[in-house]
Design a protein around this motif. Sequence first.
Motif, PDB file in Angstrom:
ATOM      1  N   LEU A  13      39.038 -50.383  59.309  1.00 41.37           N
ATOM      2  CA  LEU A  13      40.105 -50.458  60.419  1.00 41.37           C
ATOM      3  C   LEU A  13      40.091 -51.815  61.051  1.00 41.37           C
ATOM      4  O   LEU A  13      41.200 -52.251  61.799  1.00 41.37           O
ATOM      5  CB  LEU A  13      39.695 -49.453  61.241  1.00 41.37           C
ATOM      6  CG  LEU A  13      40.110 -47.933  60.628  1.00 41.37           C
ATOM      7  CD1 LEU A  13      39.547 -46.936  61.843  1.00 41.37           C
ATOM      8  CD2 LEU A  13      41.337 -47.694  60.318  1.00 41.37           C
TER       9      LEU A  13
ATOM     10  N   THR B  54      46.578 -47.684  52.698  1.00 37.33           N
ATOM     11  CA  THR B  54      46.948 -48.297  54.152  1.00 37.33           C
ATOM     12  C   THR B  54      45.659 -47.743  54.897  1.00 37.33           C
ATOM     13  O   THR B  54      45.165 -46.753  54.523  1.00 37.33           O
ATOM     14  CB  THR B  54      48.058 -47.910  54.632  1.00 37.33           C
ATOM     15  OG1 THR B  54      48.243 -46.449  54.821  1.00 37.33           O
ATOM     16  CG2 THR B  54      49.405 -48.399  53.694  1.00 37.33           C
ATOM     17  N   LYS B  55      45.665 -48.288  56.054  1.00 32.66           N
ATOM     18  CA  LYS B  55      44.546 -47.503  57.127  1.00 32.66           C
ATOM     19  C   LYS B  55      44.788 -46.225  57.486  1.00 32.66           C
ATOM     20  O   LYS B  55      43.802 -45.469  57.666  1.00 32.66           O
ATOM     21  CB  LYS B  55      44.466 -48.667  58.217  1.00 32.66           C
ATOM     22  CG  LYS B  55      43.790 -49.876  57.691  1.00 32.66           C
ATOM     23  CD  LYS B  55      43.817 -50.918  58.927  1.00 32.66           C
ATOM     24  CE  LYS B  55      43.244 -52.143  58.699  1.00 32.66           C
ATOM     25  NZ  LYS B  55      43.544 -53.264  59.692  1.00 32.66           N
ATOM     26  N   GLN B  56      46.020 -45.765  57.271  1.00 28.44           N
ATOM     27  CA  GLN B  56      46.498 -44.797  57.715  1.00 28.44           C
ATOM     28  C   GLN B  56      46.134 -43.561  56.610  1.00 28.44           C
ATOM     29  O   GLN B  56      45.883 -42.309  56.853  1.00 28.44           O
ATOM     30  CB  GLN B  56      47.945 -44.333  57.910  1.00 28.44           C
ATOM     31  CG  GLN B  56      48.621 -45.038  59.137  1.00 28.44           C
ATOM     32  CD  GLN B  56      48.335 -46.531  59.167  1.00 28.44           C
ATOM     33  OE1 GLN B  56      48.756 -47.204  58.220  1.00 28.44           O
ATOM     34  NE2 GLN B  56      47.957 -47.182  60.259  1.00 28.44           N
ATOM     35  N   ASN B  57      46.189 -43.801  55.166  1.00 25.30           N
ATOM     36  CA  ASN B  57      45.717 -42.997  54.074  1.00 25.30           C
ATOM     37  C   ASN B  57      44.423 -43.096  53.910  1.00 25.30           C
ATOM     38  O   ASN B  57      43.926 -42.531  52.765  1.00 25.30           O
ATOM     39  CB  ASN B  57      46.632 -42.990  53.149  1.00 25.30           C
ATOM     40  CG  ASN B  57      47.040 -44.218  52.492  1.00 25.30           C
ATOM     41  OD1 ASN B  57      46.136 -44.934  52.329  1.00 25.30           O
ATOM     42  ND2 ASN B  57      48.101 -44.509  51.851  1.00 25.30           N
TER      43      ASN B  57
END
Length: 144
Positions: free
Chosen positions: A12, A78-81
């Motif tokens: 992150l 991505t950092k989101q998934n």
Amino acid sequence: MKERFWQTKSLLEMNDQEWEALCDGCGLCCYRKILDGYGKHERIYFTRIACNQLDLTSGKCCNYPRRFELEEDCTKLTKQNLPDFSWLPKTCAYRLLYENKPLFDWHPLISRDPNSVKLAGIPIQNGIHEADVIEWFDHVIEDL
Ligand code: SF4
Ligand code: SF4
């Protein structure tokens, strides 16, 4: 990029350049998986079936700028998934770091040699394009 940044920063905390540098270019995430069963009986099968856009020799995407337009299930990491990374191969740097494991010595960030991934035998050697496949279960391989 700072020396060994992946050992001092979490996923992150990484900037875009560091995040991109984690990809070793193995191409394994561009091979199809079969999700079979439900609930606790659900199982993921890895296959040697490649996305039609994948160059089977180089392991690179042939249409990278248009990948989301051409392949609706092409997934950007991505950092989101991050929590979904369990479908990635066990050698993938994103999954390794997400699981708090070290990178392999053949990773180009450590070896400083882009060919070290191939020399370590990581890419799939006998891939087949999805367009040429009739029965997907005929092409199941060992877990990656
Ligand atoms: S499996 Fe991981 S390291 Fe290999 S190409 Fe995909 S994202 Fe990059
Ligand atoms: S379209 Fe997506 S899944 Fe297909 S080869 Fe390109 S990057 Fe890989």
